[in-house]
Design a protein around this motif. Structure first.
Motif, mmCIF file in Angstrom:
data_model
loop_
_atom_site.group_PDB
_atom_site.id
_atom_site.type_symbol
_atom_site.label_atom_id
_atom_site.label_comp_id
_atom_site.label_asym_id
_atom_site.label_seq_id
_atom_site.Cartn_x
_atom_site.Cartn_y
_atom_site.Cartn_z
ATOM 1 N N ASP A 95 1.542 10.141 4.958
ATOM 2 C CA ASP A 95 1.233 8.991 3.763
ATOM 3 C C ASP A 95 1.367 9.940 2.599
ATOM 4 O O ASP A 95 0.866 10.915 2.456
ATOM 5 C CB ASP A 95 0.787 8.046 4.118
ATOM 6 C CG ASP A 95 -0.715 8.347 4.442
ATOM 7 O OD1 ASP A 95 -1.290 9.261 3.537
ATOM 8 O OD2 ASP A 95 -1.531 7.693 5.038
ATOM 9 N N SER A 129 -3.605 4.127 5.876
ATOM 10 C CA SER A 129 -2.643 3.060 5.466
ATOM 11 C C SER A 129 -3.415 1.691 5.947
ATOM 12 O O SER A 129 -3.567 1.457 6.901
ATOM 13 C CB SER A 129 -1.368 3.198 5.867
ATOM 14 O OG SER A 129 -1.036 4.486 5.349
ATOM 15 N N ARG A 156 9.339 4.155 5.106
ATOM 16 C CA ARG A 156 9.528 3.559 3.852
ATOM 17 C C ARG A 156 10.945 2.864 3.328
ATOM 18 O O ARG A 156 11.126 2.051 2.577
ATOM 19 C CB ARG A 156 9.406 4.237 2.653
ATOM 20 C CG ARG A 156 8.071 5.062 2.690
ATOM 21 C CD ARG A 156 6.985 4.470 2.508
ATOM 22 N NE ARG A 156 5.464 4.582 2.480
ATOM 23 C CZ ARG A 156 4.203 4.058 2.331
ATOM 24 N NH1 ARG A 156 4.410 2.990 1.780
ATOM 25 N NH2 ARG A 156 3.247 4.865 2.241
#
Length: 282
Positions: free
Chosen positions: A129, A195, A256
């Motif tokens: 990430d 996350s 994403r």
């Protein structure tokens, strides 16, 4: 689920694959996918207790090959950068070596990785990430380099390997009741790392492959000792099997290009169709 195709797992150092993606790698290999492991560095700046004359980078790469074999990897690639290390504050080290990965030209490094992706005709690439999980500079660089490499190579699926910090915090608090964490291990640092569950698109059940994941961790013996106190990897390996299988039985990813709220169970699951338009989002 029988699969065809190639997945490339991009990591910063040896042992990162064991902690974040080993279950997924073992699963894909067992299902017939070609699994390729790429590391940016040999991890030569890590802490370890070595025999006289032994080089840490060489030892860690040997451990990486052992881990890769346990997970069913078809190929291991080292991009050839130097481990950037960590500063005393957990940030960028001032005494980093020449050719440190964090100092590499991102475009040049991306071209190196893209060459592997093209050679393998890879359909999937895993990176980290944007924060690099817990913030290691080399992990942040993996995100930047990997994202750009996928653009260059036209790799269609890019998954950010991460951890759902919501159950992670619960699990760490549970483990802390049975084990004493190393003095430099601060649970509070995970409150802003990795996350939140709301952005995670893939929850991959790897409990069936937890033994391979544990064996992959154990392969990195140099990272279980060295420095002051117990190392994090050593602590994980002391967790009783039923609890280990529970804690490490899921691996998480963020894709994403998928809409918020997407819930997929396999890295190669097709992108869901938009309920409004009936077309696949791009």
């Amino acid at each position: 689920m029988a699969g065809t195709g190639t997945a490339v797992f991009f990591h910063a150092h040896p042992d990162d694959e064991a902690l974040l993606t080993a279950g997924t790698m073992a699963m894909l290999s067992a299902q017939g996918y070609r699994v390729v492991l790429v590391v940016a560095t040999a991890g030569e700046r890590g802490l370890a207790d070595l025999a006289p004359g032994e080089e840490l980078g060489e030892a860690r790469m040997a451990e990486l090959y052992k881990s890769a074999a346990l997970l069913g990897c078809a190929r291991v690639v080292r991009l050839g950068y130097a481990d950037s290390g960590l500063g005393a504050d957990g940030g960028i080290a001032e005494d980093r070596p020449e050719n440190a990965f964090i100092d590499a030209d991102s475009e040049e490094a991306a071209q190196r990785l893209a060459a592997v992706l093209k050679e393998e005709s890879a359909e999937l690439l895993t990176i980290y990430d944007p924060a690099g999980g817990y913030g290691h500079p080399d992990h942040v660089q993996v995100h930047r380099v990997g994202k750009r490499a996928a653009e260059i190579a036209g790799t269609p699926i890019v998954l950010e390997a991460t951890v759902n910090r919501d159950p992670l915090l619960r699990a760490l608090r549970l483990v802390s009741k049975f084990y004493r964490f190393p003095d430099n291990f601060d649970i509070r640092s995970f409150e802003s790392g990795y996350s939140p569950g709301e952005v995670i698109t893939h929850r991959v059940n790897v409990r069936r492959y937890a033994k391979q994941k544990r064996a992959s961790m154990a392969a990195h013996a140099t990272q279980t000792a060295g420095g002051d106190g117990d190392r994090t990897l050593a602590m994980f390996l002391k967790i009783p099997w039923p609890l280990f299988r529970l804690v490490f039985g899921t691996e998480w990813y963020v894709r994403r290009d998928l809409p918020p709220g997407t819930r997929l169970k396999h890295p190669f699951d097709p992108a869901p169709k938009s309920p409004e338009s009936g077309v696949t989002p791009t």
